[in-house]
Design a protein around this motif. Sequence first.
Motif, PDB file in Angstrom:
ATOM      1  N   ALA A 156       0.879  -1.116   0.053  1.00 47.50           N
ATOM      2  CA  ALA A 156       0.109  -0.171   0.105  1.00 47.50           C
ATOM      3  C   ALA A 156       0.695   1.525   0.131  1.00 47.50           C
ATOM      4  CB  ALA A 156      -1.045  -0.141   1.365  1.00 47.50           C
ATOM      5  N   GLY A 157       0.307   2.255  -0.331  1.00 49.32           N
ATOM      6  CA  GLY A 157       1.059   3.637  -0.354  1.00 49.32           C
ATOM      7  C   GLY A 157       0.316   4.707  -1.158  1.00 49.32           C
ATOM      8  N   ASN A 158       0.806   5.998  -1.116  1.00 49.44           N
ATOM      9  CA  ASN A 158       0.234   6.928  -1.725  1.00 49.44           C
ATOM     10  C   ASN A 158       0.957   6.892  -3.004  1.00 49.44           C
ATOM     11  OD1 ASN A 158       0.598   9.802   0.635  1.00 49.44           O
ATOM     12  ND2 ASN A 158      -0.779   7.942   0.479  1.00 49.44           N
ATOM     13  N   PRO A 159       0.384   7.510  -4.258  1.00 43.46           N
ATOM     14  CA  PRO A 159       0.807   7.714  -5.669  1.00 43.46           C
ATOM     15  C   PRO A 159       2.229   8.099  -5.429  1.00 43.46           C
ATOM     16  CG  PRO A 159      -1.238   8.476  -5.637  1.00 43.46           C
ATOM     17  CD  PRO A 159      -1.032   8.363  -4.129  1.00 43.46           C
ATOM     18  N   ASN A 160       3.202   7.997  -6.379  1.00 48.15           N
ATOM     19  CA  ASN A 160       4.549   8.227  -6.423  1.00 48.15           C
ATOM     20  C   ASN A 160       5.411   8.257  -5.443  1.00 48.15           C
ATOM     21  OD1 ASN A 160       3.547   9.651  -9.143  1.00 48.15           O
ATOM     22  ND2 ASN A 160       2.675  11.089  -7.676  1.00 48.15           N
ATOM     23  N   THR A 161       5.162   7.087  -4.412  1.00 41.80           N
ATOM     24  CA  THR A 161       6.039   6.893  -3.478  1.00 41.80           C
ATOM     25  C   THR A 161       7.206   5.536  -3.957  1.00 41.80           C
ATOM     26  OG1 THR A 161       4.544   5.073  -2.794  1.00 41.80           O
ATOM     27  CG2 THR A 161       4.599   7.234  -1.909  1.00 41.80           C
ATOM     28  N   ASN A 210      -2.636  -4.812  12.716  1.00 40.03           N
ATOM     29  CA  ASN A 210      -1.439  -4.746  13.248  1.00 40.03           C
ATOM     30  C   ASN A 210      -0.484  -5.418  12.638  1.00 40.03           C
ATOM     31  OD1 ASN A 210      -2.346  -7.234  13.845  1.00 40.03           O
ATOM     32  ND2 ASN A 210      -2.036  -7.170  16.192  1.00 40.03           N
ATOM     33  N   LYS A 211      -0.701  -5.917  11.359  1.00 36.96           N
ATOM     34  CA  LYS A 211       0.513  -6.833  10.679  1.00 36.96           C
ATOM     35  C   LYS A 211       0.854  -5.703   9.703  1.00 36.96           C
ATOM     36  CE  LYS A 211      -2.626 -10.275   9.881  1.00 36.96           C
ATOM     37  NZ  LYS A 211      -3.193 -10.900   9.787  1.00 36.96           N
ATOM     38  N   VAL A 212       1.932  -4.713  10.006  1.00 35.14           N
ATOM     39  CA  VAL A 212       2.266  -3.760   9.338  1.00 35.14           C
ATOM     40  C   VAL A 212       3.580  -3.610   9.282  1.00 35.14           C
ATOM     41  CG1 VAL A 212       1.985  -1.244   8.860  1.00 35.14           C
ATOM     42  CG2 VAL A 212      -0.071  -2.319   9.478  1.00 35.14           C
ATOM     43  N   VAL A 213       4.209  -3.176   8.190  1.00 32.83           N
ATOM     44  CA  VAL A 213       5.473  -2.918   8.062  1.00 32.83           C
ATOM     45  C   VAL A 213       5.734  -1.505   7.169  1.00 32.83           C
ATOM     46  CG1 VAL A 213       8.038  -3.579   7.053  1.00 32.83           C
ATOM     47  CG2 VAL A 213       6.701  -5.436   8.043  1.00 32.83           C
ATOM     48  N   VAL A 214       6.359  -0.685   7.878  1.00 26.26           N
ATOM     49  CA  VAL A 214       6.356   0.502   7.209  1.00 26.26           C
ATOM     50  C   VAL A 214       7.880   0.690   6.434  1.00 26.26           C
ATOM     51  CG1 VAL A 214       6.845   3.060   7.504  1.00 26.26           C
ATOM     52  CG2 VAL A 214       4.932   2.151   8.862  1.00 26.26           C
ATOM     53  N   CYS A 215       7.608   1.108   5.175  1.00 24.56           N
ATOM     54  CA  CYS A 215       8.886   0.959   4.138  1.00 24.56           C
ATOM     55  C   CYS A 215       9.231   2.172   3.828  1.00 24.56           C
ATOM     56  CB  CYS A 215       8.605   0.099   2.879  1.00 24.56           C
ATOM     57  SG  CYS A 215       9.803   0.045   1.960  1.00 24.56           S
ATOM     58  N   VAL A 216      10.157   2.868   4.193  1.00 21.41           N
ATOM     59  CA  VAL A 216      10.553   4.331   3.766  1.00 21.41           C
ATOM     60  C   VAL A 216      11.355   4.115   2.675  1.00 21.41           C
ATOM     61  CG1 VAL A 216      11.526   6.522   4.598  1.00 21.41           C
ATOM     62  CG2 VAL A 216      10.559   5.006   6.318  1.00 21.41           C
ATOM     63  N   ASN A 217      10.942   4.601   1.447  1.00 17.74           N
ATOM     64  CA  ASN A 217      11.506   4.335   0.213  1.00 17.74           C
ATOM     65  C   ASN A 217      12.026   5.820  -0.273  1.00 17.74           C
ATOM     66  OD1 ASN A 217      12.553   3.083  -2.279  1.00 17.74           O
ATOM     67  ND2 ASN A 217      10.401   3.482  -3.220  1.00 17.74           N
ATOM     68  N   VAL A 257       0.695  -9.747   5.752  1.00 16.97           N
ATOM     69  CA  VAL A 257       1.479  -8.604   6.138  1.00 16.97           C
ATOM     70  C   VAL A 257       1.021  -7.675   5.119  1.00 16.97           C
ATOM     71  CG1 VAL A 257       3.833  -7.295   6.352  1.00 16.97           C
ATOM     72  CG2 VAL A 257       3.490  -9.810   6.905  1.00 16.97           C
ATOM     73  N   THR A 258       0.951  -6.294   5.616  1.00 18.87           N
ATOM     74  CA  THR A 258       0.634  -5.157   4.734  1.00 18.87           C
ATOM     75  C   THR A 258       1.967  -4.271   4.781  1.00 18.87           C
ATOM     76  OG1 THR A 258      -1.793  -5.047   4.844  1.00 18.87           O
ATOM     77  CG2 THR A 258      -0.706  -3.126   4.193  1.00 18.87           C
ATOM     78  N   VAL A 259       2.519  -3.985   3.718  1.00 21.21           N
ATOM     79  CA  VAL A 259       3.722  -3.081   3.534  1.00 21.21           C
ATOM     80  C   VAL A 259       3.350  -1.712   3.307  1.00 21.21           C
ATOM     81  CG1 VAL A 259       5.980  -2.651   2.415  1.00 21.21           C
ATOM     82  CG2 VAL A 259       5.365  -5.173   3.133  1.00 21.21           C
ATOM     83  N   VAL A 260       3.388  -0.747   3.879  1.00 15.46           N
ATOM     84  CA  VAL A 260       2.972   0.723   3.587  1.00 15.46           C
ATOM     85  C   VAL A 260       4.323   1.292   3.145  1.00 15.46           C
ATOM     86  CG1 VAL A 260       1.995   2.756   4.345  1.00 15.46           C
ATOM     87  CG2 VAL A 260       1.361   0.489   5.257  1.00 15.46           C
ATOM     88  N   VAL A 261       4.116   1.764   1.921  1.00 16.70           N
ATOM     89  CA  VAL A 261       5.303   2.461   1.189  1.00 16.70           C
ATOM     90  C   VAL A 261       5.307   4.078   1.572  1.00 16.70           C
ATOM     91  CG1 VAL A 261       6.950   2.693  -0.963  1.00 16.70           C
ATOM     92  CG2 VAL A 261       5.838   0.592  -0.490  1.00 16.70           C
ATOM     93  N   LEU A 262       6.341   4.636   1.975  1.00 13.30           N
ATOM     94  CA  LEU A 262       6.286   6.030   2.398  1.00 13.30           C
ATOM     95  C   LEU A 262       7.337   6.649   1.364  1.00 13.30           C
ATOM     96  CD1 LEU A 262       6.198   6.353   6.161  1.00 13.30           C
ATOM     97  CD2 LEU A 262       4.230   5.793   4.435  1.00 13.30           C
ATOM     98  N   ASP A 263       7.287   7.985   0.996  1.00 17.48           N
ATOM     99  CA  ASP A 263       8.167   8.480   0.410  1.00 17.48           C
ATOM    100  C   ASP A 263       9.012   9.230   1.259  1.00 17.48           C
ATOM    101  OD1 ASP A 263       9.686  10.654  -0.980  1.00 17.48           O
ATOM    102  OD2 ASP A 263       8.157  11.435  -2.151  1.00 17.48           O
ATOM    103  N   ALA A 264      10.455   9.068   1.380  1.00 19.73           N
ATOM    104  CA  ALA A 264      11.139   9.599   2.521  1.00 19.73           C
ATOM    105  C   ALA A 264      11.423  11.135   2.443  1.00 19.73           C
ATOM    106  CB  ALA A 264      12.660   8.970   2.427  1.00 19.73           C
TER     107      ALA A 264
END
Length: 240
Positions: free
Chosen positions: A9-14, A109-116, A84-91
Amino acid sequence: MSKHYIALAGNPNTGKSTLFNTLTGLRQHTGNWTGKTVLKAEGEYEHNGQTYVIVDLPGTYSLHSNSADEEVARDYILFENPEVTVVVLDATAMERNLNLALQVMEMTNKVVVCVNLMDEAQKKGIIVDEKKLAEVLGVPVVKISARNKTGLNKLLDTVEQMAAGNIPTKPYQIVYSKDIEEKIAALEPEVRELFGDAYPARWVALRLLDGDQSFLEALQQHHNQPKTKEVLVNGVSFSQ
């Protein structure tokens, strides 16, 4: 050999799709989500002898019912219950991106935050303290650059451990106004009585209070298997 299901999961353009393509390569296929004109991308990758099916959810800014993309992403996380839900963020845009991460953490609660896009962040002199962020959010945080293929092994190791149930999490919980919190507290027992542990009671109570008609219809469609008796929750009828 069983497969593990992972949502992306994530916002567009991440850089979410870049990560998806990097992990799955040619082992992917696309189509449309059932009943929707929204594109569905699904692929596989292997890690430490295990096969993972990764579903690239539509890029969205929220998980409310403002668009078909948001409904698809919301319904997959809620009803398909990925391991697992991986949430992709734009650093370079953490504050804006964290809104979606917090919404996902209200659902699971099964979340991993991925700072891309850490390569872009470094060019701009942006420092991300992933340990502090993980401490605040209550879920694992991993920094990567999907484009440069850095940090991917750590991300895959973290996903593997999360899927295996080896990482305890305590997602940050948004506290609303006193009036809303009182209404949530009153509704939660009713939601739990009706659905058990199938869905996150607090989050469902919030959607009921919000009068989210699209979500209510989706919930009734998924829950109303053969009817026995009707139950009213906050004025909405469900079968039990």
